[in-house]
Design a protein around this motif. Structure first.
Motif: not given
Length: 222
Positions: A47-53, A55-58, A140-147, A151-152
């Motif tokens: 979750p820290a990676l997804q929040q801080q970065r 635009l990282l791919s999964y 996530a790749q499509e919307v450029g965001s993570y739950k 955005a999803h």
């Protein structure tokens, strides 16, 4: 002809697909004696990676999360295994009830969608394992965001245009799925595979797995 009931959106990994077994099998290749510790560390890092970065791919989140967890534990990841989670994820298997339940839901008139925090290529291979067609997929790749971002859900609403009161979200993650669904006024069924202590009044159903999902939905006043 079956009357259309509406839309069901699902989280995928953990809800439809056995995420934990897939993770544990992959992490055992890194260090079979520290699987639980590696998994716990990954849970903290993701979750820290997804929040801080965001635009990282999964694929990158999986790699960096594994490396962060291993680093905390002083484990050297063998050459070529830093990508073991992403490399094996498309082969992770659905839960035993998934195919039958999805087929029953379609037969009852539900349209099915997946909202997933993954890359397009991973979900494309997973779809072949589910045993039933999926009408809409939002990644996530499509919307450029993570739950738990919205955005999803917003992209699904834009594309599917579900009728008012004809959309229910089904997921195993309270934080990533139930909370954002509730923020948007979308009723949720919580699939509590991990035995969490959550308030059942906040959802329209709490189930230990998907087996009784068709019956639960049939009992709702929709």
């Amino acid at each position: 002809m079956t009357t259309a009931r509406g839309w069901l959106t699902f989280d995928c990994y953990g809800t439809l697909v056995d995420w934990r077994s897939g993770m544990e099998s992959a992490l055992a290749r890194v260090d079979p004696a520290r699987v639980d510790d590696l998994l716990a560390g990954y849970h903290r890092a993701e979750p820290a990676l997804q929040q801080q970065r965001p635009l990282l791919s999964y694929r990158e989140v999986l790699r960096d999360g594994l490396l962060a967890s291993a680093g905390e534990l002083g484990i050297d990841v063998p050459d070529g295994l830093d990508t073991v989670l992403a490399d094996t994820m498309p082969t992770w298997q659905p839960f035993a009830e998934t195919a039958e339940v999805l087929q029953a839901l379609r037969a009852a008139g539900w349209r099915l969608a997946i909202l997933s925090n993954v890359d397009d290529d991973v979900i494309a291979q997973t779809l072949e394992l589910l045993g039933a067609p999926i009408d809409v997929v939002v990644t996530a790749q499509e919307v450029g965001s993570y739950k738990p971002g919205l955005a999803h859900f917003e992209e699904f609403r834009r594309r599917a245009q579900p009728a008012e009161g004809r959309w229910i979200h089904v997921a195993c993650s309270w934080v990533h799925d139930v909370v954002p669904a509730r923020r948007l006024g979308v009723p949720a069924v919580f699939v509590d595979r991990e035995g969490e202590d959550r308030d059942p009044a906040q959802v329209v159903g709490v189930l230990p797995d998907l087996t009784r999902l068709p019956d639960t939905l049939a009992s709702l006043d929709l």
